[in-house]
Design an enzyme around this catalytic site. Structure first.
Site, PDB file in Angstrom:
ATOM      1  N   ARG A 118       0.734  -0.976   0.033  1.00 12.36           N
ATOM      2  CA  ARG A 118      -0.136   0.079  -0.017  1.00 12.36           C
ATOM      3  C   ARG A 118       0.496   1.238  -0.489  1.00 12.36           C
ATOM      4  NH1 ARG A 118      -5.313   1.742   3.631  1.00 12.36           N
ATOM      5  NH2 ARG A 118      -6.063   0.328   1.879  1.00 12.36           N
ATOM      6  N   HIS A 134      -7.393   0.638  -6.382  1.00  9.07           N
ATOM      7  CA  HIS A 134      -8.086  -0.079  -5.062  1.00  9.07           C
ATOM      8  C   HIS A 134      -8.586  -1.513  -5.771  1.00  9.07           C
ATOM      9  CE1 HIS A 134      -8.021  -1.098  -0.987  1.00  9.07           C
ATOM     10  NE2 HIS A 134      -8.940  -0.330   0.026  1.00  9.07           N
ATOM     11  N   GLN A 166     -10.122  -3.805  -2.929  1.00  9.86           N
ATOM     12  CA  GLN A 166     -11.727  -3.383  -2.585  1.00  9.86           C
ATOM     13  C   GLN A 166     -12.516  -3.985  -3.948  1.00  9.86           C
ATOM     14  OE1 GLN A 166     -12.048  -1.796   0.553  1.00  9.86           O
ATOM     15  NE2 GLN A 166     -14.065  -2.147   0.007  1.00  9.86           N
ATOM     16  N   ASP A 190     -17.131   7.233  -1.635  1.00 12.59           N
ATOM     17  CA  ASP A 190     -16.197   7.922  -0.435  1.00 12.59           C
ATOM     18  C   ASP A 190     -15.285   9.190  -0.011  1.00 12.59           C
ATOM     19  OD1 ASP A 190     -13.467   7.052   0.561  1.00 12.59           O
ATOM     20  OD2 ASP A 190     -13.101   6.677  -1.694  1.00 12.59           O
ATOM     21  N   CYS A 226     -16.784   2.043   0.890  1.00 11.28           N
ATOM     22  CA  CYS A 226     -14.944   0.724   0.864  1.00 11.28           C
ATOM     23  C   CYS A 226     -14.873   1.234   2.534  1.00 11.28           C
ATOM     24  CB  CYS A 226     -13.972   1.285   0.789  1.00 11.28           C
ATOM     25  SG  CYS A 226     -13.679   2.731  -0.056  1.00 11.28           S
ATOM     26  N   ARG A 231     -14.109  -8.614   2.018  1.00 12.58           N
ATOM     27  CA  ARG A 231     -12.280  -8.327   1.772  1.00 12.58           C
ATOM     28  C   ARG A 231     -11.122  -9.624   1.923  1.00 12.58           C
ATOM     29  NH1 ARG A 231     -10.133  -2.716   1.979  1.00 12.58           N
ATOM     30  NH2 ARG A 231      -8.188  -4.123   0.821  1.00 12.58           N
TER      31      ARG A 231
END
Ligand code: CP
Ligand code: NVA
Length: 304
Positions: free
Chosen positions: A103, A130, A133, A221, A261, A289
């Protein structure tokens, strides 16, 4: 040749569906208490140059459930934070481990890491995308709606890493995708170019209600992502109104799902009322996830 998961643009529809199918199987095994040490003895290195709750815990718990183990590396206490070249980190970790999850900020760093690593690299979020996700998101939508093809997905907010990945994941699996964002915060040009390949399936507009009309899935988001904290006051003004609330729910399809998310900022991109009414879906999404990433790790690391 080793395979990586760097961005959904690199995956075919068949590869995405295979990950979702394996994720469903792994979820089912876990629910039934059937042990599945498919990656026994394998080690995943996890590099974090940004904060995380879900990504860290789901990867770490996931590799343990698969019989392997994880090593957490933050930039603060590894040589990564002291500018050791990513090329060297890639080559060193390849001698010790069987996979790397990273990440970070720049997508280029992840691409370089993968180029120099001889083991699979998994993108756990960059400023660009991402993918893990969105695999969990697709699994959740399919679970709740029984299909992906033909559904309309509407994302409201910043044209950020989430918007970029949802566009690719949604279009590749046959969904219609509508993005509602301010003109100055549109998704990445590379992604908008990709979406051109899907005429009639994609829309990007500043008009929230137009994008949300008849949507089967509404998604949002945060207005300021990790690394953009100092822009928050300026962004707050631009994104005011880019929110999933009762008015937006009112134009969406009947029984529309709401996904986020996480982490969520109630009162900003989503109201507390809508969040609470759809908490079951949102936390199924968070749970997935684990299952989606176990599928990714299994498919990429099994032959290492
Ligand atoms: N959604 C997500 O990636 O959460 P974390 O930042 O907690 O990992
Ligand atoms: N867009 C957010 C997603 C967090 C999971 C960020 O990058 O901070």
């Amino acid at each position: 040749m080793k395979k990586d998961l760097l961005k959904l643009l690199d995956l075919s529809t068949e590869e995405i569906v295979e990950i979702l199918d394996v994720a469903d199987q792994l979820k089912d095994m876990k629910k039934k208490g059937i042990s599945h040490p498919l990656l026994a003895g394998k080690t995943l290195a996890m590099i974090f140059e940004k904060n995380s709750t879900r990504t860290r815990v789901s990867f770490e718990a996931g590799i343990y459930q698969l019989g392997g183990n994880a090593i957490f590396l933050s930039d603060k206490d590894s040589q990564i934070g002291r500018n050791e070249p990513v090329e060297d980190t890639a080559r060193v970790l390849s001698r010790f481990c069987d996979g790397i999850m990273i990440r970070t900020f720049a997508q280029e760093e992840v691409e370089t890491l993968a180029k120099y690593a001889t083991i699979p690299v998994i993108n756990g979020l960059t400023d660009f995308c991402h993918p893990c996700q969105v695999l969990a998101d697709l699994q959740t939508i399919r679970e709740h709606k029984g299909k992906l093809e033909g559904l309309k997905l509407c994302y409201i907010g910043d044209g950020n890493n989430m918007a970029n990945s949802l566009i690719v994941g949604g279009l590749k699996t046959g969904m219609k995708v509508a993005i509602a964002c301010p003109d100055t915060y549109r998704p990445d040009p590379v992604i908008l170019e990709f979406a051109h390949q899907y005429p009639g399936m994609f829309q990007c507009t500043p008009d929230i209600l137009e994008a949300a009309k008849d949507a089967d899935v509404l998604y949002t988001d945060v207005w300021a992502s990790m690394g953009q904290e100092e822009e928050f006051n300026e962004r707050k003004k631009v994104f005011e109104g880019y929110q999933i609330n009762d008015t937006v729910m009112g134009v969406a399809a009947e029984k529309a799902m709401v996904l986020h998310c996480l982490p969520a900022h109630r009162g900003e991109e989503i109201t507390a009322e809508v969040f609470d009414a759809h908490a079951d879906e949102i936390f199924d999404e968070a749970e997935n996830r684990l299952h989606a990433q176990k599928a990714v790790m299994y498919l990429l690391m099994r032959n290492q």
